[in-house]
Design an enzyme around this catalytic site. Structure first.
Site, PDB file in Angstrom:
ATOM      1  N   GLU A 108       0.866  -1.279  -0.015  1.00 43.99           N
ATOM      2  CA  GLU A 108      -0.171  -0.027  -0.015  1.00 43.99           C
ATOM      3  C   GLU A 108       0.584   1.328  -0.040  1.00 43.99           C
ATOM      4  O   GLU A 108       0.517   2.298   0.524  1.00 43.99           O
ATOM      5  CB  GLU A 108      -0.945  -0.065   1.236  1.00 43.99           C
ATOM      6  N   GLU A 149      -6.358  -8.263  -0.737  1.00 44.60           N
ATOM      7  CA  GLU A 149      -7.145  -7.980   0.869  1.00 44.60           C
ATOM      8  C   GLU A 149      -8.711  -7.360   0.476  1.00 44.60           C
ATOM      9  O   GLU A 149      -8.775  -6.617  -0.531  1.00 44.60           O
ATOM     10  CB  GLU A 149      -6.409  -6.919   1.806  1.00 44.60           C
TER      11      GLU A 149
HETATM   12  C1  GAL Z   1      -5.045  -2.646   5.024  1.00 47.68           C
HETATM   13  C2  GAL Z   1      -3.401  -3.289   5.300  1.00 47.68           C
HETATM   14  C3  GAL Z   1      -3.579  -4.136   6.220  1.00 47.68           C
HETATM   15  C4  GAL Z   1      -4.107  -4.172   7.481  1.00 47.68           C
HETATM   16  C5  GAL Z   1      -5.648  -3.752   7.102  1.00 47.68           C
HETATM   17  C6  GAL Z   1      -6.469  -3.497   8.052  1.00 47.68           C
HETATM   18  O1  GAL Z   1      -5.052  -1.677   4.282  1.00 47.68           O
HETATM   19  O2  GAL Z   1      -2.706  -3.530   4.242  1.00 47.68           O
HETATM   20  O3  GAL Z   1      -2.089  -4.352   6.594  1.00 47.68           O
HETATM   21  O4  GAL Z   1      -3.928  -2.876   8.053  1.00 47.68           O
HETATM   22  O5  GAL Z   1      -5.738  -2.797   6.183  1.00 47.68           O
HETATM   23  O6  GAL Z   1      -7.772  -4.206   7.461  1.00 47.68           O
END
Ligand code: GAL
Length: 773
Positions: free
Chosen positions: A394, A459
């Site tokens: 990110e 994710e």
């Molecule tokens: C994302 C990040 C993860 C975690 C997640 C929380 O943006 O890549 O490491 O922080 O959010 O849901």
């Protein structure tokens, strides 16, 4: 003594102090005030929540005396650290040997010229676990705890000066009839003269049969190194697959005039992975949807310092308890034993180099690139690894940096594609696979359609819907259904390779993230790896030939709640019959209206209340006029129903049942150890799940009972004692001492029947580096 390589365990016999004592590097330093410990080691122990990152951010020292026999003289001696968090400086007999930055990758220290043969030596390691802004992932706010200490294994290697530095095994031309395997051996010659030798390479199958062998005459000039390439041909190779994780062994030997100077063996798999332009992922030319979850390597009580057994168990949980075919090692390389297990059980891995959002200056980037190099060199023989993450998770665009990380990955491993995890679609796409975190529409159970091919969602969910295992049942159900709807959505997008949702396990986080107790409750399992409802959804997507699953995502309680009149059953059956108090209520097919694309859509039952209308009190019985709504809300399950049972069928045959009953009283505590045997190495340990049950055997979701433990025998309890369970569940860990025997653990809670469990501690397998002559 044979001159061939020897590898000794170097985890035992260490001494530790949680202070920065510069003099501790000296050989004759008096360390009697240090604590005796074994590795892996955490520089602190913790309660299971409500502690801050400041606890582990300090400098500590580790020391270990060792004796080297004269017979080792002339050999190259290397100490290999699998992981020290965060910066390690290694001294031998007071002399600085090396410094390593970054806690997620290992390093090797050549100590040959600093040791005394036939005498005593001391290795000392200064471990800086402070927030080092010069080392990834630090520099900004990071959403996970790093923890501290020499938290992975250490070993000592004894090598001939003519030795194998590394072997890269590259399956090429892979087919069902034949495969070509290229073995690249990197040989080092530390002798004062050039050496001629024969290099033997063999491929051995799982039955121990040599299926291919080659030999080649080679020579390497004095004080130099070189790569030797050998091609093997396999007939009818057994292909590695998630459903058939077949591992071959390669063996490499350097032989000079009949003497084996060095040899090594490791495992590999013959398999072909591709992310094709049609957007799909292919394993051995067959398309496969990737269904995964992210994993952080953190655990209660010991941070990241769990031994191999517990690391391997995590892989088992992902594959067998959550039914996944894929996982992302977010946001750093995992313990090597985790990947070994993924190879053995057939769990595909997206492995990325350490980092989180922040990108630092040139020096910081150099450390990142070094960590990337270490990751790929360490893990490129693992068939489970299918993709390298070469962009800091990110982060924004850093053109030159990411051109270089892509180049490096392709140079070190031309066989695997790269990905770079982003959350903005309009970012520079320099990698082979467009890996993107897609959160925007998650609360509607949706994903975007891919903007690039090939694409992989790395994710979703997570902070969009944090859910504690002891949250209200409505939330647990919604959490599970959102995961189900998002996965259903991805199965409907044919040009999307897969979805790796956030995340498998709740994890420890720093002060600016999480629920306030330093936990991100983003997992489908809690920090103890106990399942929430969503875990049962994932599990229900398994092939029923492997495991038949059925789970009623609901509690049966007398009181009104907001769950409504619908009931969701997660199952991989093709029909589910629902019985309400022994009476067949309804028979359902999978709910393809709500979940059109899943391999195994959940089942939805509605109208249970309505069916009980005839049980409504008569006008005469009722104390006042019941309206429809009040009746439905106030009285529906509690006073009418004592048990709901689901029966699953496949091809018309009953295969599984699950029932929920009205909760009774707290009756007993039960203990469920993951293992009943440990090794006497001082750090081996196993999880001990604790559950508080009613007389019907149901874990009590509102129980916070304090359970106390007594332990006897060669072991210790790692965890809170007493432990207050959450949702009627929790876990502690049982660690082995250095002596063998039987451990007995007793659990007690006031007014409840207790439980005992036995764990045997066996002689450890590996020889250790001697402390004294
Ligand atoms: C994302 C990040 C993860 C975690 C997640 C929380 O943006 O890549 O490491 O922080 O959010 O849901």
């Amino acid at each position: 003594m044979s001159t061939s390589r020897e590898i000794l365990n170097f985890n035992t016999g260490w001494r530790f102090i949680d202070q920065d004592l510069g003099e501790a590097k000296k050989r004759d330093f008096d360390d009697s005030g240090f604590e005796d410990i074994c590795l892996p080691h955490s520089n602190r122990t913790y309660r299971h929540h409500y502690f801050t990152e400041e606890r582990y951010r300090f400098i500590s020292w580790y020391r270990r005396p060792f004796y080297l026999d004269k017979a080792f003289e002339g050999r190259k001696i290397v100490v290999e650290f699998e992981g020290v968090m965060t910066v390690a400086t290694v001294f031998v007999n007071g002399q600085v040997i090396c410094e390593h930055k970054g806690g997620y990758t290992g390093f090797a220290c050549d100590v040959t010229h600093a040791v005394t043969f036939g005498g005593q030596n001391v290795i000392a390691v200064k471990v800086d676990s402070r927030c080092r802004e010069d080392v990834p992932p630090e520099g900004g706010n990071v959403d996970y705890m790093q923890f501290g200490g020499i938290y992975r294994d250490v070993r000592m290697k004894f090598l001939d000066p003519l030795n194998i530095r590394d072997v890269f095994v590259i399956p090429e031309e892979i087919g069902r009839e034949a495969a070509e395997i290229r073995v690249e051996a990197d040989i080092e010659n530390l002798y004062e003269s050039g050496r001629e030798f024969t290099l033997y390479t063999r491929i051995v199958d799982q039955n121990g049969n040599t299926v291919s062998k080659e030999q080649s005459q080679s020579n390497i000039a004095a004080k130099s190194g070189g790569k030797i390439e050998v091609i093997h041909h396999l007939q009818n190779p057994e292909l590695w697959h998630t459903s058939n994780p077949y591992l071959y062994t390669f063996e490499v030997e350097i032989v000079d005039q009949g003497n084996i100077l060095d040899s090594m063996a490791d495992r590999f798999g013959v398999r072909k992975v591709e992310f094709r332009k049609d957007g799909r992922f292919y394993l051995n030319n067959e398309p496969m949807k990737l269904r995964g979850l992210n994993r952080h390597q953190v655990f209660p009580y010991l941070g990241a310092a769990m031994p191999d057994r517990v690391q391997r168990k995590d892989a088992d949980i992902l594959k067998f308890d959550l039914g996944l075919n894929f996982m992302r090692s977010s946001h750093y390389p995992p313990d090597p034993s985790f990947l070994d297990r993924c190879d053995e059980i057939g769990l595909l891995v997206f492995e990325e180099f350490p980092g989180w959002v922040f990108v630092g200056d040139e020096e910081w980037k150099n450390v990142a690139k070094q960590n990337l190099r270490e990751m790929i060199l360490r893990d490129r023989n693992h068939p489970s690894v299918i993709l390298w993450g070469v962009r800091i998770n990110e982060s924004f665009d850093y053109h030159d940096f990411y051109v270089e990380t892509n180049r490096l990955a392709h140079e070190l491993d031309p066989t695997r594609p790269t990905g770079g995890v982003r959350y903005f679609v309009n970012t520079e796409f320099l990698e082979d696979v467009f890996t993107v975190n897609d959160f925007e529409k998650n609360r509607e159970g949706k994903l975007h359609t891919p903007t690039h091919v090939p694409s992989l969602v790395t994710e979703c969910m997570g902070h969009m819907f944090p859910t504690k295992s002891y949250d209200r049942e409505e939330r647990l159900i919604e959490h599970a259904k959102l995961h189900a709807r998002i996965q259903s959505c991805q199965y409907g997008i044919s040009n999307l390779a897969g979805v790796c949702a956030w995340c498998a396990f709740d994890y420890y986080t720093t002060s600016v993230f999480g629920a306030g107790d330093h936990i991100c409750y983003h997992g489908v399992c809690d920090v103890f790896r106990n399942p929430k409802f969503a875990a049962h959804f994932y599990r229900s997507q398994m092939d029923p030939k492997i495991s038949v699953e059925l789970f009623i995502a609901r509690y049966l309680t007398p009181e009104f709640n907001d769950c409504g009149d619908a009931l969701t059953v997660f199952s991989n059956c093709d029909r589910v019959d629902l019985y309400v108090d022994q009476q067949l209520f309804d028979s359902q097919a999978p709910d393809t209206a709500e979940y059109p694309n899943l391999p195994h859509p959940p089942f939805t039952f509605t109208g249970i209340q309505a069916s009980f209308k005839d049980k409504r009190p008569t006008k005469e019985e009722a104390t006042y006029e019941w309206n429809e709504m009040a009746w439905a809300l106030g009285r529906w399950l509690g006073q009418m129903i004592s048990k709901i049972e689901a029966v699953g069928f496949i091809d018309g045959k009953e295969v599984v049942r699950h029932s929920i009953e009205m909760f009774g009283r707290a009756t007993r505590v039960v203990l469920e150890p993951d293992d009943t045997e440990l090794f006497a190495d001082g750090t081996d340990c196993t999880r001990l799940v604790v559950r508080v049950l009613d007389e019907k055997g149901q874990a009590l979701p509102l129980s916070h009972t304090a359970v106390s433990f007594e332990i006897s025998g060669p072991g210790k309890l790692i965890g809170e004692n007493p432990l207050s369970v959450e949702r009627g569940m929790g876990a502690v860990y049982i660690g082995a001492a250095r002596n063998t025997g039987g451990i007995e653990v007793r659990a007690m809670a006031e007014g409840l029947e207790g439980d005992t469990t036995q764990i045997r501690v066996l002689e450890m397998e590996k020889k250790t580096v001697p402390i004294k002559a």
